[in-house]
Design a protein around this motif. Structure first.
Motif, PDB file in Angstrom:
ATOM      1  N   GLU A  31      -1.737  21.469  22.053  1.00 49.96           N
ATOM      2  CA  GLU A  31      -1.513  20.785  23.083  1.00 49.96           C
ATOM      3  C   GLU A  31      -1.177  19.285  22.888  1.00 49.96           C
ATOM      4  O   GLU A  31      -0.435  18.787  23.582  1.00 49.96           O
ATOM      5  N   ARG A  32      -1.883  18.696  22.097  1.00 47.24           N
ATOM      6  CA  ARG A  32      -1.421  17.308  21.819  1.00 47.24           C
ATOM      7  C   ARG A  32      -0.203  17.227  21.240  1.00 47.24           C
ATOM      8  O   ARG A  32       0.628  16.089  21.432  1.00 47.24           O
ATOM      9  N   ALA A  33       0.351  18.180  20.216  1.00 47.41           N
ATOM     10  CA  ALA A  33       1.537  17.943  19.678  1.00 47.41           C
ATOM     11  C   ALA A  33       2.445  18.122  20.834  1.00 47.41           C
ATOM     12  O   ALA A  33       3.477  17.592  20.769  1.00 47.41           O
ATOM     13  N   THR A  34       2.449  19.217  21.818  1.00 46.54           N
ATOM     14  CA  THR A  34       3.257  19.131  23.022  1.00 46.54           C
ATOM     15  C   THR A  34       3.400  18.082  23.732  1.00 46.54           C
ATOM     16  O   THR A  34       4.523  17.513  24.013  1.00 46.54           O
ATOM     17  N   VAL A  35       2.263  17.200  24.003  1.00 43.99           N
ATOM     18  CA  VAL A  35       2.376  16.032  24.744  1.00 43.99           C
ATOM     19  C   VAL A  35       3.232  15.018  23.851  1.00 43.99           C
ATOM     20  O   VAL A  35       4.217  14.556  24.388  1.00 43.99           O
ATOM     21  N   ARG A  36       2.844  15.083  22.448  1.00 43.83           N
ATOM     22  CA  ARG A  36       3.829  13.984  21.949  1.00 43.83           C
ATOM     23  C   ARG A  36       5.181  14.309  22.022  1.00 43.83           C
ATOM     24  O   ARG A  36       6.217  13.412  21.965  1.00 43.83           O
ATOM     25  N   MET A  37       5.618  15.663  21.714  1.00 46.31           N
ATOM     26  CA  MET A  37       6.846  15.868  21.946  1.00 46.31           C
ATOM     27  C   MET A  37       7.596  15.588  23.118  1.00 46.31           C
ATOM     28  O   MET A  37       8.776  15.073  23.284  1.00 46.31           O
ATOM     29  N   HIS A  38       6.695  15.678  24.285  1.00 51.66           N
ATOM     30  CA  HIS A  38       7.392  15.276  25.691  1.00 51.66           C
ATOM     31  C   HIS A  38       7.622  13.725  25.598  1.00 51.66           C
ATOM     32  O   HIS A  38       8.597  13.259  26.090  1.00 51.66           O
ATOM     33  N   LEU A  39       6.566  13.198  25.081  1.00 53.19           N
ATOM     34  CA  LEU A  39       6.827  11.632  24.925  1.00 53.19           C
ATOM     35  C   LEU A  39       8.110  11.161  24.155  1.00 53.19           C
ATOM     36  O   LEU A  39       8.586  10.440  24.450  1.00 53.19           O
ATOM     37  N   ARG A  40       7.926  11.805  23.030  1.00 54.77           N
ATOM     38  CA  ARG A  40       9.140  11.433  21.974  1.00 54.77           C
ATOM     39  C   ARG A  40      10.611  11.654  22.894  1.00 54.77           C
ATOM     40  O   ARG A  40      11.503  10.862  22.658  1.00 54.77           O
ATOM     41  N   ASP A  41      10.595  12.793  23.452  1.00 54.09           N
ATOM     42  CA  ASP A  41      11.863  13.150  24.233  1.00 54.09           C
ATOM     43  C   ASP A  41      11.883  12.410  25.212  1.00 54.09           C
ATOM     44  O   ASP A  41      13.324  11.786  25.437  1.00 54.09           O
ATOM     45  N   LYS A  42      10.936  12.006  26.020  1.00 51.50           N
ATOM     46  CA  LYS A  42      11.180  10.807  27.329  1.00 51.50           C
ATOM     47  C   LYS A  42      11.493   9.648  26.533  1.00 51.50           C
ATOM     48  O   LYS A  42      12.492   8.910  27.244  1.00 51.50           O
ATOM     49  N   TYR A  43      10.989   9.095  25.443  1.00 54.77           N
ATOM     50  CA  TYR A  43      11.432   7.706  24.994  1.00 54.77           C
ATOM     51  C   TYR A  43      12.446   7.831  23.747  1.00 54.77           C
ATOM     52  O   TYR A  43      12.950   6.988  23.149  1.00 54.77           O
ATOM     53  N   HIS A  44      13.234   8.794  23.945  1.00 52.54           N
ATOM     54  CA  HIS A  44      14.321   9.194  22.852  1.00 52.54           C
ATOM     55  C   HIS A  44      14.065   8.778  21.425  1.00 52.54           C
ATOM     56  O   HIS A  44      14.709   8.353  20.704  1.00 52.54           O
ATOM     57  N   LEU A  45      12.819   9.237  20.997  1.00 58.92           N
ATOM     58  CA  LEU A  45      12.417   8.929  19.566  1.00 58.92           C
ATOM     59  C   LEU A  45      12.601  10.231  18.984  1.00 58.92           C
ATOM     60  O   LEU A  45      12.806  11.380  19.268  1.00 58.92           O
ATOM     61  N   ALA A  46      12.664  10.205  17.690  1.00 64.29           N
ATOM     62  CA  ALA A  46      12.743  11.197  16.580  1.00 64.29           C
ATOM     63  C   ALA A  46      11.759  11.950  16.679  1.00 64.29           C
ATOM     64  O   ALA A  46      10.662  11.668  16.477  1.00 64.29           O
ATOM     65  N   GLN A  47      11.966  13.323  16.787  1.00 66.84           N
ATOM     66  CA  GLN A  47      10.689  14.580  16.922  1.00 66.84           C
ATOM     67  C   GLN A  47      10.268  14.429  15.379  1.00 66.84           C
ATOM     68  O   GLN A  47      10.693  14.020  14.329  1.00 66.84           O
ATOM     69  N   ASP A  48       8.969  14.910  15.293  1.00 63.31           N
ATOM     70  CA  ASP A  48       8.246  15.110  14.086  1.00 63.31           C
ATOM     71  C   ASP A  48       7.893  16.561  13.862  1.00 63.31           C
ATOM     72  O   ASP A  48       7.408  17.336  14.680  1.00 63.31           O
ATOM     73  N   GLU A  49       8.398  17.094  12.811  1.00 63.28           N
ATOM     74  CA  GLU A  49       8.405  18.390  12.233  1.00 63.28           C
ATOM     75  C   GLU A  49       6.885  19.083  12.254  1.00 63.28           C
ATOM     76  O   GLU A  49       6.669  20.006  12.495  1.00 63.28           O
ATOM     77  N   ARG A  50       5.944  18.035  12.028  1.00 68.65           N
ATOM     78  CA  ARG A  50       4.631  18.547  12.036  1.00 68.65           C
ATOM     79  C   ARG A  50       4.166  18.798  13.367  1.00 68.65           C
ATOM     80  O   ARG A  50       3.412  19.778  13.681  1.00 68.65           O
TER      81      ARG A  50
END
Length: 121
Positions: A31-50
């Motif tokens: 769940e935390r990883a999903t939130v991080r992915m959403h936020l990285r997508d929102k702020y156009h940051l590189a995604q983390d494979e972890r």
């Protein structure tokens, strides 16, 4: 002590509880990883494979709890509202209101407290 059957039953219960805890932990991490992915997508940051690995461990698509989903949704709505650039301007306006000398004094006071506590230990 315990009879052999009681001991084996106790061990089995411990193992079942550990498996349940591990599953719940993996779900929370996903769940935390999903939130991080959403936020990285929102702020156009590189995604983390972890984060992808966390989702894979949890079994793929993760259903976010309502609180986390609401957080992500509200931040997306704020971003849509801020597309005109007023958000940055509002931030700079609020930044001007910050009492920097008072903030500095407070930080120095906290450092003095920490130094005193460290000296005591």
């Amino acid at each position: 002590g315990m009879a052999r059957e009681e001991f084996e039953e106790y061990q089995r219960q411990l193992l079942e509880e550990k498996i349940e805890r591990d599953k719940a932990f993996a779900q929370r991490k996903a769940e935390r990883a999903t939130v991080r992915m959403h936020l990285r997508d929102k702020y156009h940051l590189a995604q983390d494979e972890r984060d992808d690995a966390q989702l894979h461990v949890a079994g793929g698509a993760v259903e976010l709890p309502q609180e986390l989903a609401a957080m992500v949704q509200s931040e997306e709505e704020e971003e849509e509202d801020d597309d005109d650039g007023s958000g940055a301007f509002a931030f700079l306006t609020k930044l001007r209101e910050v009492d920097l000398p008072a903030l500095r004094d407070r930080a120095l006071g906290t450092m003095d407290e920490v130094k005193e506590k460290c000296a005591l230990m």
